[in-house]
Scaffold this active site. Structure first.
Site, PDB file in Angstrom:
ATOM      1  N   HIS B 123       4.595  13.038  36.198  1.00  0.00           N
ATOM      2  CA  HIS B 123       3.324  12.477  36.663  1.00  0.00           C
ATOM      3  C   HIS B 123       3.575  10.983  36.895  1.00  0.00           C
ATOM      4  O   HIS B 123       4.421  10.386  36.240  1.00  0.00           O
ATOM      5  CB  HIS B 123       2.313  12.679  35.531  1.00  0.00           C
ATOM      6  CG  HIS B 123       0.895  12.342  35.865  1.00  0.00           C
ATOM      7  ND1 HIS B 123       0.447  11.046  35.906  1.00  0.00           N
ATOM      8  CD2 HIS B 123      -0.179  13.130  36.148  1.00  0.00           C
ATOM      9  CE1 HIS B 123      -0.857  11.062  36.201  1.00  0.00           C
ATOM     10  NE2 HIS B 123      -1.249  12.312  36.356  1.00  0.00           N
ATOM     11  N   ASP B 200       5.968  13.629  27.198  1.00  0.00           N
ATOM     12  CA  ASP B 200       4.626  13.567  27.764  1.00  0.00           C
ATOM     13  C   ASP B 200       3.976  14.923  27.516  1.00  0.00           C
ATOM     14  O   ASP B 200       4.299  15.910  28.184  1.00  0.00           O
ATOM     15  CB  ASP B 200       4.724  13.233  29.265  1.00  0.00           C
ATOM     16  CG  ASP B 200       3.395  13.392  29.991  1.00  0.00           C
ATOM     17  OD1 ASP B 200       2.411  13.805  29.354  1.00  0.00           O
ATOM     18  OD2 ASP B 200       3.356  13.116  31.202  1.00  0.00           O
ATOM     19  N   GLN B 203      -0.028  17.997  29.118  1.00  0.00           N
ATOM     20  CA  GLN B 203      -0.331  19.377  29.520  1.00  0.00           C
ATOM     21  C   GLN B 203       0.117  20.405  28.490  1.00  0.00           C
ATOM     22  O   GLN B 203      -0.311  21.551  28.547  1.00  0.00           O
ATOM     23  CB  GLN B 203       0.346  19.694  30.863  1.00  0.00           C
ATOM     24  CG  GLN B 203      -0.135  18.852  32.020  1.00  0.00           C
ATOM     25  CD  GLN B 203      -1.579  19.132  32.403  1.00  0.00           C
ATOM     26  OE1 GLN B 203      -2.105  20.220  32.160  1.00  0.00           O
ATOM     27  NE2 GLN B 203      -2.234  18.148  32.984  1.00  0.00           N
ATOM     28  N   LYS B 226      -7.934  16.683  27.541  1.00  0.00           N
ATOM     29  CA  LYS B 226      -7.333  17.928  28.040  1.00  0.00           C
ATOM     30  C   LYS B 226      -7.277  18.972  26.927  1.00  0.00           C
ATOM     31  O   LYS B 226      -6.767  20.072  27.100  1.00  0.00           O
ATOM     32  CB  LYS B 226      -5.935  17.651  28.586  1.00  0.00           C
ATOM     33  CG  LYS B 226      -5.955  16.792  29.857  1.00  0.00           C
ATOM     34  CD  LYS B 226      -4.577  16.689  30.454  1.00  0.00           C
ATOM     35  CE  LYS B 226      -4.406  15.529  31.387  1.00  0.00           C
ATOM     36  NZ  LYS B 226      -5.039  15.682  32.689  1.00  0.00           N
ATOM     37  N   CYS B 364      -0.912  13.466  41.466  1.00  0.00           N
ATOM     38  CA  CYS B 364      -0.240  12.288  40.894  1.00  0.00           C
ATOM     39  C   CYS B 364       1.249  12.559  40.674  1.00  0.00           C
ATOM     40  O   CYS B 364       1.832  12.092  39.698  1.00  0.00           O
ATOM     41  CB  CYS B 364      -0.884  11.837  39.590  1.00  0.00           C
ATOM     42  SG  CYS B 364      -2.492  11.142  39.832  1.00  0.00           S
TER      43      CYS B 364
END
Lengths: 143, 407
Positions: B123, B200, B203, B226, B364
């Site tokens: 991202h 990261d 997600q 999220k 993104c």
């Protein structure tokens, strides 16, 4: 040729027939895009891309017999439909007519609700660019 | 115990509405998930009963707010199996968590000629902070390539590693394609050359069990919104020794031990990295989101989401003109796709006209889209409250849209 107001009223009537169904309205806008004449490949350059649109919109203009003719294309069908509406209203008009034009049909048909805020901003950028062309040609005429 | 979808859906008020005359189908969960009632109630309760500035207040409300706030830190520690509570830092989102590390770790430990490795799947928030750091320090950014299916080329990664590698920042699950990366192996290999690794987890934390001790990552960045929690709240996990070795991020209240005009000393972790009044209400409410996930069980959530993924994949693959983007073997419940000759924006708008919310565009991840030769995709991402009948509606709508160009 009908005046700008008549053509706007025509468009308003067409959209009234479609009613509130968003899907049919979008299909209709996409269909309108198919009526745009082919855009010259040579003009498909970055300089002709309208800034402020999320999708790519190419716009050019030329002056013939004191009237401005607009040519446009987009990489998305809905945007093509939108610009075809603007061309229907504003193309083949004098610079003054274009500069003075109040595009009431956009609010009247509730375009903001149909296309959402991002695309509405894009539509505003298209109108701005068309008016800028008109201003430039008017300046040339007066020079 | 299998998940009772109706019961779950009743906890999410936002799902029960019509959009463009059709019942809402919310498939934009990778962008943000909806919030269950208990999270919304916690927000209201905080402002109605407990609102107070935390940590130094000498009154009951301040004490209560502080306790609730710190309880969330402890809940997050357990949620990701961190060794200590102090390793959990509150930020305003995954983006800020990554920026914090790039700014502070980067400021102290990255020098000219050092190499930082990221992947093609990242991202923008895991690309740009490192580009900025490299530009400032004269360091070099290296990119792990991917296959057509959207999987990381592990061999290429191993070849990029050297004694020059100081940092690896890698996405656990691709937001655009849903690919689950083999991060455990990546972390292990990076550690062999002495590099630190940031994961990261924006997600992954909502779909997978993420155990920071088992993975052995040095940092984990993720966002509350999220994970059924409020927006504007991010988490940065960092190993104690690494966090302690880093300079502070922002200066201000809370992050200091003592201030004089001659010299300021800094607070201990985590407060060293939490300058100013934090996002108290959202932190407190986030505990309810974690509780929601834990009550359902990560395993049960994953099973349900996997079932939706395979049901949707089968349904969509049968449509003429449907082009899946990202077909990794290991995926979470995300389907990225295009429809023959149609722009993703147009598809998204037509789905919206059918009451179906998806995301369209480059997500993104412009370098990834460029690698795949695409301008963008349509992305449908499923969550625990989604159902097979909602997927039937997506399949029917996509099928209708695909016919426009396949007349």
């Amino acid at each position: 040729m009908s005046n700008i107001q008549d053509i706007q009223n025509e468009i308003i009537e067409e959209f009234e027939i479609l009613g509130d169904d968003k899907e049919s309205t979008i299909f209709y806008i996409m269909e309108l895009g198919n009526n745009l004449p082919d855009f010259p490949e040579n003009d498909r350059i970055d300089d002709n891309i309208i800034k402020g649109c999320q999708s790519k919109v190419w716009l050019t203009a030329k002056m013939e017999n004191e009237k401005i003719h607009f040519f446009a294309d987009s990489n998305t069908d809905i945007t093509k439909g939108l610009i075809s509406l603007l061309i229907r209203v504003l193309s083949e008009r004098s610079p003054k007519e274009i500069i003075d034009a109040e595009l009431k049909f956009i609010d009247k048909i509730g375009m903001g609700n149909i296309i959402g805020s991002q695309r509405s901003n894009g539509l505003a950028s298209m109108i701005k660019q068309m008016k800028l062309y008109a201003l430039a040609y008017q300046a040339k005429q007066n020079a | 115990m299998p998940i009772n979808i109706e019961e779950i859906r009743n906890l999410f008020p936002v799902l029960h509405q019509e959009v463009n005359g059709k019942p809402l189908v919310y498939f934009d969960n990778a962008a943000t998930t909806q919030k269950p009632k208990q999270v919304l109630d916690a927000l209201v309760q905080y402002y109605e009963l407990d609102n107070s500035n935390i940590h130094r207040g000498a009154h009951t409300l301040a004490d209560r707010a502080t306790r609730y706030y710190e309880n969330t830190r402890s809940a997050i520690q357990k949620f990701i199996n961190a060794k200590e509570e102090e390793e959990i830092i509150f930020t305003k989102g995954t983006t800020e968590s990554i920026n914090l590390v790039a700014s502070t770790f980067g400021r102290k430990f990255i020098s000219k000629g050092d190499e930082i490795i990221i992947s093609t799947l990242e991202h923008h928030s895991n690309i740009v902070p490192w580009q900025m750091l490299c530009e400032e320090k004269g360091a070099i950014l290296k990119i792990i390539p991917i296959s057509e299916e959207g999987e990381i080329d592990l061999e290429a990664f191993e070849n990029l590693l050297s004694e020059k590698t100081k940092f690896v920042s890698i996405v656990h699950v691709s937001n655009a394609l849903g690919t689950i990366n083999p991060v455990k192996q990546i972390i292990k290999s990076a550690h062999k050359v002495g590099a630190r690794v940031l994961l990261d987890g924006a997600q992954s934390t909502s779909h997978l069990e993420v155990d920071v001790q088992d993975l052995d990552c040095d940092f984990l960045a993720f966002s509350a919104h999220k994970l059924y929690g409020p927006t504007g709240l991010g988490i940065l996990y960092g190993k104690r020794e690494v966090l302690e070795s880093m300079p502070p991020y922002q200066g201000g209240g809370e992050m200091i031990k003592e201030v004089s005009f001659e010299k300021t000393t800094y607070n201990e972790i985590p407060f060293k990295f939490e300058a100013g009044t934090p996002n108290i209400a959202d932190v407190i409410a986030f505990a309810k989101a974690i509780e929601f996930i834990q009550q359902l069980g990560k395993k049960e959530i994953k099973e349900h989401e996997d079932e939706l993924l395979s049901y949707a994949t089968d349904g969509l693959n049968s449509i003429k003109g449907f082009i899946p983007v990202g077909t990794a073997k290991e995926k979470v419940s995300v389907i990225s796709f295009n429809i023959n000759e149609m722009h993703p924006f147009d598809v998204g708008m037509m789905l919206d006209a059918n009451g179906i919310a998806v995301r369209t565009g480059h997500h993104c991840t412009q370098p990834l889209m460029h690698r795949l030769g695409l301008e963008g995709t349509v992305r449908a991402s499923f969550s625990v409250y989604n159902t097979k009948s909602e997927i039937d509606r997506l399949v029917a709508a996509v099928s209708k849209i695909a016919k426009i160009k396949n007349k």
